[in-house]
Design an enzyme around this catalytic site. Structure first.
Site, short mmCIF file in Angstrom:
data_model
loop_
_atom_site.label_atom_id
_atom_site.label_comp_id
_atom_site.label_asym_id
_atom_site.label_seq_id
_atom_site.Cartn_x
_atom_site.Cartn_y
_atom_site.Cartn_z
N CYS A 271 0.75 -1.26 -0.13
CA CYS A 271 -0.09 -0.04 -0.09
C CYS A 271 0.93 1.25 -0.06
CB CYS A 271 -0.99 0.20 1.16
SG CYS A 271 -2.42 -1.29 1.04
N ARG A 385 14.18 -10.34 -0.56
CA ARG A 385 14.47 -9.21 0.01
C ARG A 385 15.98 -8.73 0.08
NH1 ARG A 385 10.40 -7.25 3.88
NH2 ARG A 385 8.50 -8.35 3.27
#
Ligand code: SPV
Ligand code: MN
Length: 621
Positions: A271, A385
């Site tokens: 988001c 990551r």
């Protein structure tokens, strides 16, 4: 025999000395207990000395948990193909009885401890145990929580030396200091050095003992004790003590005349949390976890961490110049679950050609390779990551990161993803309205990146649901009470970067968020007026027009403004119904929730009566 005597008997003299320098029976008993229980063949105690950290780095390579890459200091680590994210299903909050927590797995404490100790009995046979000392939050500050990590993974210990503040010195200088305890074992490894016994993967959080356990997993979100395991403990402690432990970034926004205003921000994943706090012309302090405490009547905030365990998918030179630079400079970085070919790393969405073969989280990889389930394996995992220190980021606010008193918090931002409900930015009327109608009402739409139907709104209060180790009602009550201890609490804002038009096109560009931030900065200081609407204060067109010009150098039209900031009454009412239902069914929640919902509903119905279902912000002038 005392714990210390036992340790003297079984440890090499050099390692024993490091533990003996710490005057803390609880520590010695803890270490002795788990050496006995886990049965490692070797034990290494890591002080803050660079030579000890280098030992850990070397062991990660020697034991094959990391491999060197072409760029100096860069290494790659792979997790098992089925161990690529937090395992929510096998994570349990241990509770004293048969209590249940909404949305979260719990287990009876006795049973849970028995189960995890059985799984971990002798689990480190033939392995080396690392014992490391860190601090959550800045050292020697009112925020500091000392912590000890026991792990048999040099990769986990190495990650922690990148992500956290070393604190052996604090333990050595402070007899009987209280501390969090983390016990991790990756368990037996397969030929790729990834955890093998995933059926026995467990993460257990013992709130009472302030100790966490993780077994048969390597993925950082399960294993790095100071990150998400500790987070469950700090949420619990914060609610007990009257402060806030949040899943929030911390950043400074540059205001007029050299003014800097600090914000925290909570967003469910995907988001815009990372892209907001990493904005090039603002000041990064932290990207994931914040402690917020009332100190002398002010809300003061710190970054719990010292580094970033960031998602790499989609990071590209154009949109993320700062991260891009960090990832291409020779300094200490661990990449995980990316594609590697000839010592170079590749990931989906990097904006460069990706080779059609190499090694990734599935082992040897080639274009079109499928997994056992018949799913095509992408070059890098979507949760691949990078682990890097914050000091490498050129937009870092070093002073704020290191300040023992933290920074004064001006605002808190809650960001959701929805196509048709919230405007791009909105300020709550006050603390209580913001806590309930913005934070506790946060929802986020599912995306193509998650399994299942797209566009379904998922309730995720304060973006913290996965970690909610206390009853949500108690958590919100603590938030509401915070105002009593901070007479002028931070202003609360809600943002939504994902509004769409009827044809499904986004109404905003990725860069527009930098304008919303500048507007929020001005609002914290009362420098601009705003329009009072049923859901909170909205920006005035003139102010945004000016900011779009000065920040982005572009014209912002009245038509864009009206379309983006119109009050969408039917969608807002439907959201109120959804949220009310959730809290009614949950029970044990503060009555203020229903008062705020009812008041907002009334305002929306009155507005609909006067102006119709879709209302231009101009109607409220
Ligand atoms: C998150 O999922 O919120 C993360 C990554 O920050 S993990 O460490 O897995 O929790
Ligand atoms: Mn997180």
């Amino acid at each position: 025999m005392s714990a210390l005597e036992y340790l003297k008997k079984i440890l090499e003299a050099e390692q024993f000395e490091k533990l003996a320098k710490i005057k803390n029976d609880e520590l010695h008993e803890f270490v002795a207990k788990y050496i006995q229980h886990l049965e490692p063949s070797k034990v290494f105690v890591c002080t803050d000395d660079e030579r000890d950290i280098d030992y850990v780095r070397k062991k990660a390579l020697e034991y094959g948990e990391e491999r060197k890459l072409a760029i100096e200091g860069h290494t790659v680590h792979f997790d098992n193909y089925y161990d690529q994210a937090r395992d929510k299903k096998h994570t349990y909050i241990l509770v004293p009885d048969d209590r249940k927590l909404p949305y979260i797995n719990t287990k009876n404490r006795e049973e849970g401890l028995k189960e995890i100790h059985e799984i971990m009995k002798g689990i480190m046979k033939g392995k080396e145990m690392f014992i490391c000392f860190f601090s959550l939050g800045p050292k020697n500050s009112p925020f500091m929580i000392p912590a000890v990590q026991i792990t048999d993974s040099a990769y986990v210990a190495h990650s922690e030396f990148i992500l956290y503040r070393k604190a052996y010195d604090v333990f050595a200088a402070t007899p009987d200091i209280k501390f969090f305890k983390f016990v991790h074992s990756e368990g037996e490894l397969d030929e790729r050095n990834t955890s093998k016994n995933l059926d026995k993967r467990r993460i257990m959080i013992d709130l009472e003992g302030e100790i966490t356990f993780a077994a048969n997993t390597q993925y950082g979100g399960n294993t790095i004790g100071l990150k998400k395991p500790a987070f469950r403990l700090t949420i619990h402690r914060a609610v007990k003590e009257g402060w806030l432990s949040e899943h929030m970034f911390l950043m400074g926004v540059n205001g007029p005349n050299g003014r800097v205003t600090y914000f925290t921000g909570a967003y469910p994943s995907m988001c815009g949390k990372t892209s907001t706090c990493m904005l090039q012309h603002e000041r990064l302090v932290g990207d994931d976890l914040s402690f917020i405490k009332p100190i002398n009547g002010e809300a003061r905030a710190v970054n719990v961490e010292n580094g970033v365990f960031g998602i790499i998918q989609g990071v590209n030179a154009k949109d993320d110049p700062i991260i891009w630079e960090v990832l291409h400079t020779p300094h200490e970085i661990i990449f995980s679950n990316v594609l590697v070919k000839d010592g170079k790393v590749y990931w989906t969405g990097m904006g460069e050609d990706i080779p059609c073969e190499g090694e990734n989280h599935s082992g040897k990889w080639y274009c079109g390779k499928k997994d056992k389930e018949g799913n095509e394996i992408p070059p890098s995992h979507k949760n691949a990551r990078f682990t890097a220190r914050l000091i490498y980021f050129r937009n870092l606010d070093k002073e704020a990161l290191n300040s023992p008193e933290g920074v004064k918090l001006g605002g808190m931002i809650f960001g959701g993803r929805d196509a048709d409900t919230w405007p791009p930015v909105c300020e709550a009327f006050n603390w209580r309205h913001g806590v309930i109608m913005k934070g506790a009402s946060l929802e986020s739409e599912t995306t193509a990146a998650t399994l299942g139907k797209e566009g379904v709104r998922k309730y995720n209060p304060m973006a913290i649901l996965d970690f909610m180790s206390v009853h949500i009602g108690d958590y919100i009550r603590n938030y509401l009470y915070f105002e009593k201890r901070v007479p002028t609490p931070p202003k609360i804002f809600a943002v939504n970067y994902f509004l769409k038009d009827k044809d499904g096109n986004f109404l905003n560009t990725k860069l527009d968020k930098s304008v919303w931030l500048k507007w929020m900065e001005l609002r914290v200081h009362g420098d601009v007026d705003a329009i009072r609407t049923p859901i909170g204060y909205l920006p005035k067109y003139e102010d945004l027009k000016e900011l779009f010009r000065s920040v982005l150098g572009r014209e912002y039209s009245k038509e864009e403004y009206e379309e983006q900031f119109k009050i969408r009454v039917p969608e807002l009412l439907a959201k109120l119904d959804r949220i009310e239902k959730i809290y009614r069914e949950m029970g044990n929640v503060p009555p203020e929730i229903f008062e705020e919902i009812e008041a907002e509903r009334k305002r929306l119905l009155e507005a609909r009566h006067s102006f119709g279902e879709y209302i231009s912000p101009y109607s409220f002038l």
